[in-house]
Design an enzyme around this catalytic site. Sequence first.
Site, short mmCIF file in Angstrom:
data_model
loop_
_atom_site.label_atom_id
_atom_site.label_comp_id
_atom_site.label_asym_id
_atom_site.label_seq_id
_atom_site.Cartn_x
_atom_site.Cartn_y
_atom_site.Cartn_z
N ALA A 65 0.86 -1.18 0.00
CA ALA A 65 0.00 0.00 0.00
C ALA A 65 0.90 1.23 0.00
CB ALA A 65 -0.88 -0.01 1.24
N GLY A 110 0.61 -5.01 0.73
CA GLY A 110 -0.60 -5.01 -0.11
C GLY A 110 -0.38 -5.70 -1.45
N GLU A 113 -0.86 -9.26 -0.78
CA GLU A 113 -2.30 -9.42 -0.53
C GLU A 113 -3.09 -9.44 -1.84
OE1 GLU A 113 -2.01 -6.13 2.39
OE2 GLU A 113 -3.24 -7.41 3.66
N GLU A 133 4.66 -5.32 7.14
CA GLU A 133 3.93 -4.24 7.82
C GLU A 133 4.45 -3.97 9.23
OE1 GLU A 133 2.51 -6.50 5.90
OE2 GLU A 133 1.03 -5.54 4.60
N1 CAA Z 1 4.60 3.06 -0.75
C1 CAA Z 1 5.02 4.23 -1.27
N2 CAA Z 1 6.18 4.36 -1.93
C2 CAA Z 1 6.93 3.28 -2.06
C3 CAA Z 1 6.56 2.02 -1.53
C4 CAA Z 1 5.33 1.95 -0.86
N3 CAA Z 1 4.87 0.80 -0.36
N4 CAA Z 1 7.54 1.14 -1.80
C5 CAA Z 1 8.48 1.81 -2.50
N5 CAA Z 1 8.12 3.10 -2.64
C6 CAA Z 1 8.87 4.18 -3.30
C7 CAA Z 1 10.06 4.62 -2.47
O1 CAA Z 1 9.68 5.52 -1.47
C8 CAA Z 1 10.95 5.24 -3.55
O2 CAA Z 1 10.45 6.51 -3.81
P1 CAA Z 1 11.50 7.75 -4.07
O3 CAA Z 1 12.29 7.34 -5.29
O4 CAA Z 1 10.61 8.92 -4.31
O5 CAA Z 1 12.35 7.82 -2.85
C9 CAA Z 1 10.67 4.37 -4.75
O6 CAA Z 1 9.42 3.69 -4.50
C10 CAA Z 1 11.73 3.32 -4.98
O7 CAA Z 1 11.87 2.59 -3.77
P2 CAA Z 1 13.29 2.31 -3.09
O8 CAA Z 1 14.24 3.43 -3.37
O9 CAA Z 1 13.06 1.95 -1.67
O10 CAA Z 1 13.76 1.02 -3.95
P3 CAA Z 1 14.71 -0.17 -3.49
O11 CAA Z 1 14.96 -0.96 -4.73
O12 CAA Z 1 15.85 0.31 -2.70
O13 CAA Z 1 13.78 -1.06 -2.49
C11 CAA Z 1 11.75 -2.13 -1.77
C12 CAA Z 1 12.63 -1.67 -2.96
C13 CAA Z 1 12.47 -3.25 -1.01
C14 CAA Z 1 10.45 -2.66 -2.35
C15 CAA Z 1 11.50 -0.93 -0.84
O14 CAA Z 1 11.03 0.16 -1.61
C16 CAA Z 1 10.50 -1.20 0.25
O15 CAA Z 1 10.85 -1.82 1.27
N6 CAA Z 1 9.23 -0.71 0.09
C17 CAA Z 1 8.22 -0.75 1.12
C18 CAA Z 1 7.68 -2.15 1.30
C19 CAA Z 1 6.61 -2.16 2.41
O16 CAA Z 1 6.89 -1.83 3.54
N7 CAA Z 1 5.40 -2.56 2.03
C20 CAA Z 1 4.28 -2.61 2.93
C21 CAA Z 1 3.47 -1.37 2.83
S1 CAA Z 1 2.23 -1.27 4.05
C22 CAA Z 1 0.94 -2.18 3.45
O17 CAA Z 1 0.99 -2.76 2.37
C23 CAA Z 1 -0.22 -2.23 4.37
C24 CAA Z 1 -1.39 -3.01 3.92
O18 CAA Z 1 -1.38 -4.22 3.90
C25 CAA Z 1 -2.62 -2.33 3.59
#
Ligand code: CAA
Length: 255
Positions: A65, A110, A113, A133
């Site tokens: 998400a 998400g 999911e 999460e």
């Molecule tokens: N939401 C918003 N932006 C996101 C995102 C997310 N879930 N995942 C990645 N991005 C964005 C980053 O902020 C970054 O943006 P900027 O370039 O503007 O800084 C861009 O995408 C590229 O990401 P990274 O620089 O982090 O890329 P990476 O290759 O180094 O890492 C990754 C990739 C491992 C996927 C890392 O981005 C990451 O850990 N993302 C978050 C994963 C996460 O925590 N997901 C769970 C979300 S909560 C949820 O999903 C709740 C639910 O069930 C409803």
Amino acid sequence: MEFKNLKLTEKDDILYVTISRPEAMNALNTRFFQEMDEVVANLATKENLKVMVITGEGKAFVAGADIAEMVDMNSEEGTKFSILGQNTFRSLEKLEIPVIAAINGYALGGGLELAMACDFRFASTKARFGQPEVNLGLIPGYAGTQRLSRLVGLADALYILLTSDMISADDALRIGLVQKVVEPDELMDEVTKVAKIIASKGPNAIKKVKAVVRKGIETDFITGSKLESEQFGSLFGNEGEEGMRAFLEKRKPNW
Ligand code: CAA
């Protein structure tokens, strides 16, 4: 509605939906859910489409998400955002036609999911899976706590949910989270191959298999078996008759 997050392609009775917001790792925002709801609603009017495939553009299938959208939400808004996603994924799961996830990269939060709301999953060797999460002080909001344990069992689900460990495609295959792992450049071909196999079968039989299995798993054995008999019977005198006659007459069925 003009789509900003999704790209759609139709080919050979298959609808390909590509989640396309690669600059944010295809993170799911409110707009995504509105667009996906429209895709699902439109499918009801498209008799020709027999299978739907969902994939992601770039390095991610979906990295979760949208954290940037969620960060300022209050508790009530958080609950609403969870219900929004749950409803979209539920309607995806309830689509009459099968939905296959083609997982090209990160399927996190998400994103996993979403993949789990599909009927089955093929993954590239580059795919990575997780429910991270708790890293954010959150829990899954799009029914990941419910679907993961049903798909892989209690202990593997809790391991993934409690540790945020990002597991490989091979480990996902081992625990039954995905059904096949292939090289990245073979993913769409492999998914298309299986989608075409499904599309070649009795179209009503395919829909009924999905409906009976999915309803059955949410009810008890006797109720599910009763539903099976009803749906089995409903295919006689029409599609089932054609399929059986074709077999006996050694020809291809004309659905
Ligand atoms: N939401 C918003 N932006 C996101 C995102 C997310 N879930 N995942 C990645 N991005 C964005 C980053 O902020 C970054 O943006 P900027 O370039 O503007 O800084 C861009 O995408 C590229 O990401 P990274 O620089 O982090 O890329 P990476 O290759 O180094 O890492 C990754 C990739 C491992 C996927 C890392 O981005 C990451 O850990 N993302 C978050 C994963 C996460 O925590 N997901 C769970 C979300 S909560 C949820 O999903 C709740 C639910 O069930 C409803």
